[in-house]
Enzyme design. Sequence first.
Site, PDB file in Angstrom:
ATOM      1  CG  HIS A  62       1.783   3.216   0.692  1.00 39.88           C
ATOM      2  ND1 HIS A  62       1.580   1.901   1.005  1.00 39.88           N
ATOM      3  CD2 HIS A  62       1.828   3.881   1.880  1.00 39.88           C
ATOM      4  CE1 HIS A  62       1.480   1.756   2.326  1.00 39.88           C
ATOM      5  NE2 HIS A  62       1.628   2.958   2.878  1.00 39.88           N
ATOM      6  CG  PHE A  63       6.630   5.849  -4.300  1.00 39.04           C
ATOM      7  CD1 PHE A  63       5.894   6.760  -3.560  1.00 39.04           C
ATOM      8  CD2 PHE A  63       8.007   6.017  -4.349  1.00 39.04           C
ATOM      9  CE1 PHE A  63       6.506   7.826  -2.880  1.00 39.04           C
ATOM     10  CE2 PHE A  63       8.633   7.078  -3.683  1.00 39.04           C
ATOM     11  CZ  PHE A  63       7.881   7.982  -2.947  1.00 39.04           C
ATOM     12  NE  ARG A  64      -1.111   4.433  -3.767  1.00 36.44           N
ATOM     13  CZ  ARG A  64      -1.481   4.046  -2.553  1.00 36.44           C
ATOM     14  NH1 ARG A  64      -1.181   2.844  -2.110  1.00 36.44           N
ATOM     15  NH2 ARG A  64      -2.157   4.855  -1.773  1.00 36.44           N
ATOM     16  CG  ASN A  76       0.036  -1.098   0.078  1.00 43.64           C
ATOM     17  OD1 ASN A  76       1.165  -0.620  -0.056  1.00 43.64           O
ATOM     18  ND2 ASN A  76      -0.981  -0.374   0.480  1.00 43.64           N
ATOM     19  CG  HIS A  91      -1.000  -0.303   9.324  1.00 44.80           C
ATOM     20  ND1 HIS A  91      -1.170   0.648   8.352  1.00 44.80           N
ATOM     21  CD2 HIS A  91      -2.086  -0.205  10.135  1.00 44.80           C
ATOM     22  CE1 HIS A  91      -2.323   1.284   8.554  1.00 44.80           C
ATOM     23  NE2 HIS A  91      -2.897   0.779   9.627  1.00 44.80           N
ATOM     24  CG  HIS A 137       1.460   4.792  10.109  1.00 44.99           C
ATOM     25  ND1 HIS A 137       1.095   3.687  10.821  1.00 44.99           N
ATOM     26  CD2 HIS A 137       1.192   4.515   8.814  1.00 44.99           C
ATOM     27  CE1 HIS A 137       0.631   2.781   9.995  1.00 44.99           C
ATOM     28  NE2 HIS A 137       0.681   3.255   8.777  1.00 44.99           N
ATOM     29  CG  ASP A 173       1.249   6.065   5.429  1.00 44.40           C
ATOM     30  OD1 ASP A 173       1.513   5.260   4.515  1.00 44.40           O
ATOM     31  OD2 ASP A 173       0.199   5.999   6.099  1.00 44.40           O
ATOM     32  CG  HIS A 221      -5.879   6.858  -2.456  1.00 42.08           C
ATOM     33  ND1 HIS A 221      -5.815   5.552  -2.873  1.00 42.08           N
ATOM     34  CD2 HIS A 221      -5.483   6.857  -1.162  1.00 42.08           C
ATOM     35  CE1 HIS A 221      -5.411   4.784  -1.862  1.00 42.08           C
ATOM     36  NE2 HIS A 221      -5.189   5.563  -0.813  1.00 42.08           N
TER      37      HIS A 221
HETATM   38  O1  DOR Z   1      -3.983   5.582   4.784  1.00 40.26           O
HETATM   39  C1  DOR Z   1      -3.267   4.673   4.382  1.00 40.26           C
HETATM   40  N1  DOR Z   1      -3.188   4.387   3.080  1.00 40.26           N
HETATM   41  N2  DOR Z   1      -2.569   3.954   5.265  1.00 40.26           N
HETATM   42  C2  DOR Z   1      -1.892   2.852   4.883  1.00 40.26           C
HETATM   43  O2  DOR Z   1      -1.219   2.272   5.702  1.00 40.26           O
HETATM   44  C3  DOR Z   1      -1.981   2.355   3.502  1.00 40.26           C
HETATM   45  C4  DOR Z   1      -2.194   3.486   2.605  1.00 40.26           C
HETATM   46  C5  DOR Z   1      -2.437   3.145   1.166  1.00 40.26           C
HETATM   47  O3  DOR Z   1      -1.722   2.291   0.634  1.00 40.26           O
HETATM   48  O4  DOR Z   1      -3.297   3.755   0.555  1.00 40.26           O
END
Ligand code: DOR
Length: 439
Positions: free
Chosen positions: A65-67, A97, A179, A233, A304, A308
């Site tokens: 997840h590179f945001r 996402n 997921h 995962h 994964d 944050h």
């Molecule tokens: O812990 C997680 N964070 N699991 C996920 O599948 C999504 C991810 C996120 O995008 O922060």
Amino acid sequence: MSTEPLLIRQARILLPSGEFFKGDVLVRNGKIVEVASEIINGDSLTIIDATGLTLLPGVIDPQVHFREPGLEHKEDLFTASCACAKGGVTSFLEMPNTIPLTTTQSALDDKLQRAQNKSLVNYGFFMGATPENLPDLIEAKPTCGIKIFMGSAHGALLVSKEEDLDPIFARGSRLIAVHAEDQARILERRRQFAGITDPAIHSQIQDEQAALNATQLALKLSKKYQRRLHILHLSTGIEADLLREDKPSWVTAEVTPQHLLLNTEAYASLGTLAQMNPPLRSPENNQVLWQALLDGVIDFIATDHAPHTLEEKAKGYPHTPSGMPGVETSLPLMLTQAVAGQCTVAQVSTWMSTAVARAYKIPNKGLIAPGYDADLVLVDLDTYCPVIREDLKTKCGWSPFEGWNLTGWPVITLVGGQIVYERGKLYPQVRGKALTFDE
Ligand code: DOR
């Protein structure tokens, strides 16, 4: 960008057979053109002296997840791909996402354009399923597959009901990655455990049964339509046992280094930094997952990588986001396990590169052989260095593995025949390419 021919001299090379031999690798126009045990003539070539180092295919991380776009305060495609280069990750498959969600062709095109401008390593993107975007899921390209959040998501990306899942499995043929957590059970248990602020409760709220229920449903639908399914995962022994008993040939599964190496005991030292979805499990689950990986029940490894900020992680459970970074520690974590005798270096490379390329049908990647892309990593299996916060390239600036003393750190990473990382130095002008996926 032009790529100078180069010669990797006297490396310990991992061959497609899984054996190692000492020799030279000639790289031209971004491809491996020769692998030889004798000295290749290196006149007028850039030479990398790889004496004492081990040459592996670059890691392909199939869940990150590179945001970007929308959440760049946590990470962006430049910082994340710098972390990849340092970690020996030469290609990544990124999740939908972001903001906006990657649920349309135009959102996919926007990500591809951003990556072309900013990513030091190769890139591919998942399309995110919603209950409403079936035509996009069938048509959009290029994509590595469809991502379904059966749980642990909110808003449009949550597809938790069987009646919404069924048509996605029924129509089209591309890979579906799930997921697998049961959202209804999670919500029920969240109510049950409301008011508890110890982050360890996270593993009880999103419990093993929640994971099992969703994996069972995904398997049922996959079997109903013989639809290519990948379980992201995998976190529990009971899911691994289920797959061991009954895993159709068109189903694959992955595990993260953290579900192999961390468990619920980590909450005591890491607090909410250990909070992720699906959650960390008991130490017994670590053992069962390892065995499933060694036995081929689990096919490969993904990080994964879900960064944050520390501020977000300091909000206090349950207001803290789930997820932890991973791309710059995954290869040394796994190679350290190999050196300790838990598995072999060749197995690590299969799980982190060869098997991923095969599962996602990424041509010309994942092996060191003539004709393959020169996405390579030279690692040092003799030196141990700890994970240090100050060294991290991920924008979030922390790792759950800080202080772990690891070997197998990348010394040089090559993407398409270009050096993108060398002994602590990044080459930020290098750009990766969009991955392609065979039908
Ligand atoms: O812990 C997680 N964070 N699991 C996920 O599948 C999504 C991810 C996120 O995008 O922060």
